[in-house]
Design a protein around this motif. Structure first.
Motif, PDB file in Angstrom:
ATOM      1  N   VAL A   5       0.869  -1.185   0.000  1.00 35.98           N
ATOM      2  CA  VAL A   5       0.000   0.000   0.000  1.00 35.98           C
ATOM      3  C   VAL A   5       0.900   1.228   0.000  1.00 35.98           C
ATOM      4  O   VAL A   5       2.084   1.143   0.350  1.00 35.98           O
ATOM      5  N   PRO A   6       0.365   2.404  -0.388  1.00 36.02           N
ATOM      6  CA  PRO A   6       1.197   3.606  -0.341  1.00 36.02           C
ATOM      7  C   PRO A   6       1.687   3.888   1.082  1.00 36.02           C
ATOM      8  O   PRO A   6       0.904   3.842   2.028  1.00 36.02           O
ATOM      9  N   ALA A   7       2.962   4.149   1.216  1.00 36.76           N
ATOM     10  CA  ALA A   7       3.544   4.482   2.517  1.00 36.76           C
ATOM     11  C   ALA A   7       3.449   5.980   2.776  1.00 36.76           C
ATOM     12  O   ALA A   7       3.347   6.421   3.915  1.00 36.76           O
ATOM     13  N   VAL A   8       3.501   6.759   1.716  1.00 37.33           N
ATOM     14  CA  VAL A   8       3.448   8.218   1.792  1.00 37.33           C
ATOM     15  C   VAL A   8       2.674   8.739   0.591  1.00 37.33           C
ATOM     16  O   VAL A   8       2.428   8.008  -0.373  1.00 37.33           O
ATOM     17  N   GLN A   9       2.303  10.011   0.634  1.00 30.65           N
ATOM     18  CA  GLN A   9       1.702  10.646  -0.536  1.00 30.65           C
ATOM     19  C   GLN A   9       2.816  11.002  -1.509  1.00 30.65           C
ATOM     20  O   GLN A   9       3.929  11.313  -1.095  1.00 30.65           O
ATOM     21  N   HIS A  10       2.496  10.946  -2.795  1.00 30.77           N
ATOM     22  CA  HIS A  10       3.503  11.311  -3.782  1.00 30.77           C
ATOM     23  C   HIS A  10       2.836  12.078  -4.917  1.00 30.77           C
ATOM     24  O   HIS A  10       1.692  11.798  -5.280  1.00 30.77           O
ATOM     25  N   GLU A  11       3.570  13.043  -5.467  1.00 36.69           N
ATOM     26  CA  GLU A  11       3.028  13.885  -6.536  1.00 36.69           C
ATOM     27  C   GLU A  11       4.100  14.099  -7.597  1.00 36.69           C
ATOM     28  O   GLU A  11       5.273  14.271  -7.260  1.00 36.69           O
ATOM     29  N   ALA A  23      -0.035  14.466 -11.159  1.00 37.12           N
ATOM     30  CA  ALA A  23      -0.544  13.193 -10.652  1.00 37.12           C
ATOM     31  C   ALA A  23      -0.198  13.063  -9.175  1.00 37.12           C
ATOM     32  O   ALA A  23       0.932  13.305  -8.766  1.00 37.12           O
ATOM     33  N   PHE A  24      -1.194  12.668  -8.409  1.00 31.75           N
ATOM     34  CA  PHE A  24      -1.080  12.551  -6.964  1.00 31.75           C
ATOM     35  C   PHE A  24      -1.543  11.153  -6.563  1.00 31.75           C
ATOM     36  O   PHE A  24      -2.622  10.719  -6.970  1.00 31.75           O
ATOM     37  N   ALA A  25      -0.736  10.436  -5.786  1.00 35.87           N
ATOM     38  CA  ALA A  25      -1.105   9.102  -5.306  1.00 35.87           C
ATOM     39  C   ALA A  25      -0.997   9.074  -3.789  1.00 35.87           C
ATOM     40  O   ALA A  25      -0.075   9.650  -3.211  1.00 35.87           O
ATOM     41  N   THR A  26      -1.961   8.387  -3.153  1.00 38.38           N
ATOM     42  CA  THR A  26      -1.959   8.309  -1.697  1.00 38.38           C
ATOM     43  C   THR A  26      -2.723   7.087  -1.219  1.00 38.38           C
ATOM     44  O   THR A  26      -3.439   6.439  -1.995  1.00 38.38           O
ATOM     45  N   ASN A  90       0.001  -3.780  -8.727  1.00 39.33           N
ATOM     46  CA  ASN A  90       0.096  -4.606  -7.525  1.00 39.33           C
ATOM     47  C   ASN A  90       0.225  -3.782  -6.242  1.00 39.33           C
ATOM     48  O   ASN A  90       1.010  -4.100  -5.349  1.00 39.33           O
ATOM     49  N   VAL A  91      -0.549  -2.698  -6.169  1.00 40.94           N
ATOM     50  CA  VAL A  91      -0.614  -1.867  -4.966  1.00 40.94           C
ATOM     51  C   VAL A  91      -2.085  -1.739  -4.596  1.00 40.94           C
ATOM     52  O   VAL A  91      -2.921  -1.461  -5.449  1.00 40.94           O
ATOM     53  N   GLY A  92      -2.400  -1.978  -3.330  1.00 43.45           N
ATOM     54  CA  GLY A  92      -3.781  -1.867  -2.864  1.00 43.45           C
ATOM     55  C   GLY A  92      -4.017  -0.591  -2.086  1.00 43.45           C
ATOM     56  O   GLY A  92      -3.088   0.149  -1.776  1.00 43.45           O
ATOM     57  N   ASP A  93      -5.289  -0.342  -1.766  1.00 40.57           N
ATOM     58  CA  ASP A  93      -5.693   0.823  -0.970  1.00 40.57           C
ATOM     59  C   ASP A  93      -5.036   2.095  -1.483  1.00 40.57           C
ATOM     60  O   ASP A  93      -4.363   2.823  -0.749  1.00 40.57           O
ATOM     61  N   GLN A 126       7.039   5.857  -8.891  1.00 41.22           N
ATOM     62  CA  GLN A 126       7.847   6.550  -7.890  1.00 41.22           C
ATOM     63  C   GLN A 126       7.269   6.447  -6.478  1.00 41.22           C
ATOM     64  O   GLN A 126       7.897   6.868  -5.511  1.00 41.22           O
ATOM     65  N   LEU A 127       6.079   5.878  -6.362  1.00 36.80           N
ATOM     66  CA  LEU A 127       5.386   5.800  -5.074  1.00 36.80           C
ATOM     67  C   LEU A 127       6.087   4.825  -4.130  1.00 36.80           C
ATOM     68  O   LEU A 127       6.348   3.676  -4.486  1.00 36.80           O
ATOM     69  N   GLU A 128       6.367   5.294  -2.933  1.00 32.23           N
ATOM     70  CA  GLU A 128       6.955   4.440  -1.903  1.00 32.23           C
ATOM     71  C   GLU A 128       5.839   3.618  -1.262  1.00 32.23           C
ATOM     72  O   GLU A 128       4.779   4.161  -0.924  1.00 32.23           O
ATOM     73  N   THR A 129       6.056   2.305  -1.119  1.00 32.52           N
ATOM     74  CA  THR A 129       5.017   1.447  -0.548  1.00 32.52           C
ATOM     75  C   THR A 129       5.514   0.757   0.712  1.00 32.52           C
ATOM     76  O   THR A 129       6.709   0.714   0.996  1.00 32.52           O
ATOM     77  N   LYS A 130       4.572   0.201   1.449  1.00 34.98           N
ATOM     78  CA  LYS A 130       4.849  -0.628   2.627  1.00 34.98           C
ATOM     79  C   LYS A 130       3.864  -1.791   2.591  1.00 34.98           C
ATOM     80  O   LYS A 130       2.880  -1.757   1.846  1.00 34.98           O
ATOM     81  N   GLN A 131       4.115  -2.813   3.381  1.00 38.61           N
ATOM     82  CA  GLN A 131       3.226  -3.973   3.409  1.00 38.61           C
ATOM     83  C   GLN A 131       2.048  -3.725   4.347  1.00 38.61           C
ATOM     84  O   GLN A 131       2.232  -3.318   5.485  1.00 38.61           O
ATOM     85  N   GLU A 132       0.853  -3.957   3.828  1.00 36.96           N
ATOM     86  CA  GLU A 132      -0.366  -3.868   4.637  1.00 36.96           C
ATOM     87  C   GLU A 132      -0.720  -5.268   5.099  1.00 36.96           C
ATOM     88  O   GLU A 132      -0.706  -6.216   4.310  1.00 36.96           O
ATOM     89  N   VAL A 133      -1.036  -5.407   6.356  1.00 37.49           N
ATOM     90  CA  VAL A 133      -1.402  -6.701   6.911  1.00 37.49           C
ATOM     91  C   VAL A 133      -2.904  -6.712   7.144  1.00 37.49           C
ATOM     92  O   VAL A 133      -3.439  -5.823   7.802  1.00 37.49           O
ATOM     93  N   SER A 134      -3.598  -7.708   6.594  1.00 41.56           N
ATOM     94  CA  SER A 134      -5.036  -7.850   6.819  1.00 41.56           C
ATOM     95  C   SER A 134      -5.266  -8.280   8.259  1.00 41.56           C
ATOM     96  O   SER A 134      -4.640  -9.222   8.739  1.00 41.56           O
ATOM     97  N   LEU A 135      -6.166  -7.589   8.932  1.00 42.37           N
ATOM     98  CA  LEU A 135      -6.451  -7.894  10.333  1.00 42.37           C
ATOM     99  C   LEU A 135      -7.792  -8.601  10.461  1.00 42.37           C
ATOM    100  O   LEU A 135      -8.724  -8.328   9.716  1.00 42.37           O
ATOM    101  N   HIS A 136      -7.856  -9.500  11.425  1.00 35.23           N
ATOM    102  CA  HIS A 136      -9.070 -10.254  11.718  1.00 35.23           C
ATOM    103  C   HIS A 136      -9.568  -9.786  13.084  1.00 35.23           C
ATOM    104  O   HIS A 136      -8.803  -9.735  14.049  1.00 35.23           O
ATOM    105  N   GLU A 137     -10.853  -9.454  13.177  1.00 33.53           N
ATOM    106  CA  GLU A 137     -11.404  -9.005  14.451  1.00 33.53           C
ATOM    107  C   GLU A 137     -11.820 -10.206  15.286  1.00 33.53           C
ATOM    108  O   GLU A 137     -12.419 -11.150  14.781  1.00 33.53           O
ATOM    109  N   LEU A 138     -11.506 -10.144  16.562  1.00 36.59           N
ATOM    110  CA  LEU A 138     -11.759 -11.238  17.485  1.00 36.59           C
ATOM    111  C   LEU A 138     -12.285 -10.641  18.782  1.00 36.59           C
ATOM    112  O   LEU A 138     -11.750  -9.652  19.273  1.00 36.59           O
TER     113      LEU A 138
END
Length: 195
Positions: A5-11, A23-26, A90-93, A126-138
């Motif tokens: 997922v995007p780690a930061v906003q980029h323009e 172009a703006f990505a976030t 291959n980038v989500g959210d 040019q967008l910097e990404t990080k890994q998003e972890v899917s969370l399960h509610e319990l």
């Protein structure tokens, strides 16, 4: 399941035949979040002729939601090309807005498609990404004496405590990485009253 997922906003700025495409990505994990980003771009560039956009919410392999808009450009020449770029990155959210300042030279439908695609492509490359972890509610009920243990265990499992309700016991709502839920349940099985 994790995904980038995007780690930061980029323009970025892309110019062609005197027209400027900003172009703006976030990060955006809901339609509401995406529309807030669009509103901010419109405030930042109030005199632009077009604010075309597309978003992909959820995993890039199986998005929960997709949307796009041409914002006054000829149908299919802006939003669809932006969305097409998102579907191949291959980038989500992610929300991408491409703001256009007309330079006086008409680009034609094909030229617009190429320009919006190129702007979206550049900002995503040019967008910097990080890994998003899917969370399960319990949800679980524990004795008061075990609350601190569950808090500590949740932190060890990279989870979050969403809420705690205190009555005859402590009802805790947690969000845990999906791949760790089974292991977490095994650790708390002996102390848990119910799930």
């Amino acid at each position: 399941m994790t995904y980038p997922v995007p780690a930061v906003q980029h323009e970025i700025l892309y110019e062609i035949k005197k027209s400027k495409f900003i172009a703006f990505a976030t990060f955006a994990d809901s339609r509401e979040a995406a529309m807030e980003q669009l509103a901010e771009i419109k405030i930042k560039y109030p005199d632009a002729r077009h604010h075309c956009w597309a978003y992909l919410i959820g995993s890039p392999d199986q998005p929960r939601s997709l949307a796009m808009a041409d914002d006054g450009e000829p149908s299919g020449t802006a939003g669809k090309p932006i969305l097409n770029v998102l579907q191949h990155k291959n980038v989500g959210d992610v929300m991408v807005v491409v703001t256009r300042y007309f330079g006086g030279i008409k680009l034609g439908a094909g030229g617009l498609v190429r320009a919006y695609s190129a702007a979206a492509q550049q900002v995503m490359e040019q967008l910097e990404t990080k890994q998003e972890v899917s969370l399960h509610e319990l949800s679980l009920d524990v004795d008061f004496k075990h609350e601190q243990f569950v808090r500590h265990l949740t932190q060890q499992f990279q989870g979050k405590i969403q809420s705690c309700n205190y009555a005859h016991c402590v009802t805790m709502t947690l969000a845990l990485p999906e791949q760790r839920v089974g292991e977490f349940k095994a650790h708390v099985a002996a102390i848990r009253l119910s799930t």
